[in-house]
Design a protein around this motif. Structure first.
Motif, PDB file in Angstrom:
ATOM      1  N   TYR A  17     -89.053  62.046 -38.787  1.00  0.00           N
ATOM      2  CA  TYR A  17     -90.368  62.352 -38.219  1.00  0.00           C
ATOM      3  C   TYR A  17     -90.616  63.854 -38.239  1.00  0.00           C
ATOM      4  N   ILE A  18     -91.730  64.247 -38.855  1.00  0.00           N
ATOM      5  CA  ILE A  18     -92.130  65.650 -38.891  1.00  0.00           C
ATOM      6  C   ILE A  18     -93.263  65.834 -37.895  1.00  0.00           C
ATOM      7  N   ILE A  21     -97.020  67.608 -38.438  1.00  0.00           N
ATOM      8  CA  ILE A  21     -98.082  66.877 -39.129  1.00  0.00           C
ATOM      9  C   ILE A  21     -98.087  65.406 -38.713  1.00  0.00           C
ATOM     10  N   SER A  22     -97.302  65.089 -37.686  1.00  0.00           N
ATOM     11  CA  SER A  22     -97.249  63.726 -37.130  1.00  0.00           C
ATOM     12  C   SER A  22     -97.049  62.678 -38.221  1.00  0.00           C
ATOM     13  N   THR A  23     -96.013  62.883 -39.042  1.00  0.00           N
ATOM     14  CA  THR A  23     -95.792  62.024 -40.201  1.00  0.00           C
ATOM     15  C   THR A  23     -94.336  61.586 -40.298  1.00  0.00           C
ATOM     16  N   ASN A  24     -94.134  60.323 -40.673  1.00  0.00           N
ATOM     17  CA  ASN A  24     -92.801  59.801 -40.950  1.00  0.00           C
ATOM     18  C   ASN A  24     -92.494  59.926 -42.440  1.00  0.00           C
ATOM     19  N   LEU A  31     -90.094  63.651 -49.042  1.00  0.00           N
ATOM     20  CA  LEU A  31     -89.643  64.909 -48.454  1.00  0.00           C
ATOM     21  C   LEU A  31     -89.952  66.074 -49.391  1.00  0.00           C
ATOM     22  N   CYS A  32     -89.697  65.892 -50.682  1.00  0.00           N
ATOM     23  CA  CYS A  32     -89.997  66.938 -51.661  1.00  0.00           C
ATOM     24  C   CYS A  32     -91.498  67.217 -51.720  1.00  0.00           C
ATOM     25  N   TYR A  33     -92.287  66.166 -51.674  1.00  0.00           N
ATOM     26  CA  TYR A  33     -93.743  66.328 -51.696  1.00  0.00           C
ATOM     27  C   TYR A  33     -94.196  67.147 -50.489  1.00  0.00           C
ATOM     28  N   TYR A  34     -93.631  66.837 -49.335  1.00  0.00           N
ATOM     29  CA  TYR A  34     -93.971  67.589 -48.123  1.00  0.00           C
ATOM     30  C   TYR A  34     -93.575  69.054 -48.275  1.00  0.00           C
ATOM     31  N   PHE A  35     -92.358  69.318 -48.746  1.00  0.00           N
ATOM     32  CA  PHE A  35     -91.911  70.698 -48.944  1.00  0.00           C
ATOM     33  C   PHE A  35     -92.881  71.459 -49.847  1.00  0.00           C
ATOM     34  N   TYR A  36     -93.224  70.844 -50.968  1.00  0.00           N
ATOM     35  CA  TYR A  36     -94.012  71.522 -51.992  1.00  0.00           C
ATOM     36  C   TYR A  36     -95.417  71.862 -51.502  1.00  0.00           C
TER      37      TYR A  36
END
Length: 258
Positions: A17-18, A21-24, A31-36
């Motif tokens: 859970y991040i 951005i309230s996202t699982n 995870l890579c998409y989120y990082f980028y």
């Protein structure tokens, strides 16, 4: 970056859970998409031991787990951490990662309080207003060791006011704009303060304008802007009003650089 990336590993049974951005997150690819796409949000609240443990437990990536722990222990930086994750599934080309790493390096050279403000601004731009307010509040608690000055602190209050406006919390927005005006003393911020007052308490608008020394011309300009936006408290999804609010931060950035 290619349009499609096939999932190479299983999905996690328990998501990561991040909070900001309230996202699982259920996969390494996610995870890579989120990082980028969220480099302004990458900090110790995300890149930590908990994430390392999740990667090992959910995907069995023992080698990656050890590498990430070493990056954290030796404080190698954000770039080294996400590079290790990207390499695991070849998420980026060499050129894509080189460009991203340059952005991260520039970001890490900035004062921590400035990075915190940019994080809040990024969340506002992506319509995550509640989380943006939390980030701005946290930034205001930090010491300004770099001497960014009153203009910078006023900018945080101003942009937090914009976030509150998007949430239609007019009283809180007005309080933030007033604090911003006390630091900045600009016509622009005064106008935003009075606009928030007009939205939240139209009966008191004229009296507030008089107390703040706003000219009749400014009062009419504010009323006209709200009229054009079709502002009513009962219509929180009004698109024209949304555009008006989004312009506040952009207008402020252009005039101050913060």
């Amino acid at each position: 970056m290619s349009g499609y990336i096939l999932c190479q590993l299983k999905r996690a049974e328990i998501p990561y859970y991040i909070e900001n951005i309230s996202t699982n997150i259920y996969s390494i690819e996610e995870l890579c998409y989120y990082f980028y796409h969220n480099i302004y949000l990458l900090d110790e609240s995300i890149l930590n031991e908990h994430l390392c443990d999740w990667i090992r437990k959910e995907f069995g990536l023992e080698k990656l787990y050890r590498r990430l722990y070493k990056v954290l222990e030796e404080d190698m930086g954000t770039g080294e951490f996400i590079l290790a994750v990207f390499k695991e599934i070849n998420y980026l080309t060499h050129q894509e990662f080189k460009k991203l790493n340059e952005q991260i390096s520039l970001l890490e050279q900035q004062p921590k309080i400035l990075r915190e403000k940019k994080k809040g601004d990024y969340l506002v731009e992506n319509k995550m207003y509640v989380n943006a307010v939390k980030i701005y509040e946290n930034a205001l608690l930090k010491e300004d060791n770099e001497g960014l000055g009153e203009q910078f602190r006023g900018g945080i209050y101003h942009n937090m006011g914009c976030a509150y406006l998007h949430l239609f919390q007019f009283e809180e927005a007005a309080e933030c704009f007033l604090k911003a005006y006390q630091f900045l003393h600009t016509k622009q911020v005064l106008s935003h303060y009075l606009m928030a007052c007009c939205m939240g308490n139209p009966e008191e608008f004229s009296g507030i304008c008089n107390r703040m020394g706003a000219s009749p011309q400014m009062q009419e300009e504010i009323k006209e802007k709200l009229k054009e936006a079709g502002e009513t408290v009962e219509e929180p999804q009004n698109q024209e009003l949304g555009k008006c609010l989004e312009g506040f931060i952009k207008e402020y950035h252009r005039s101050t650089g913060f």
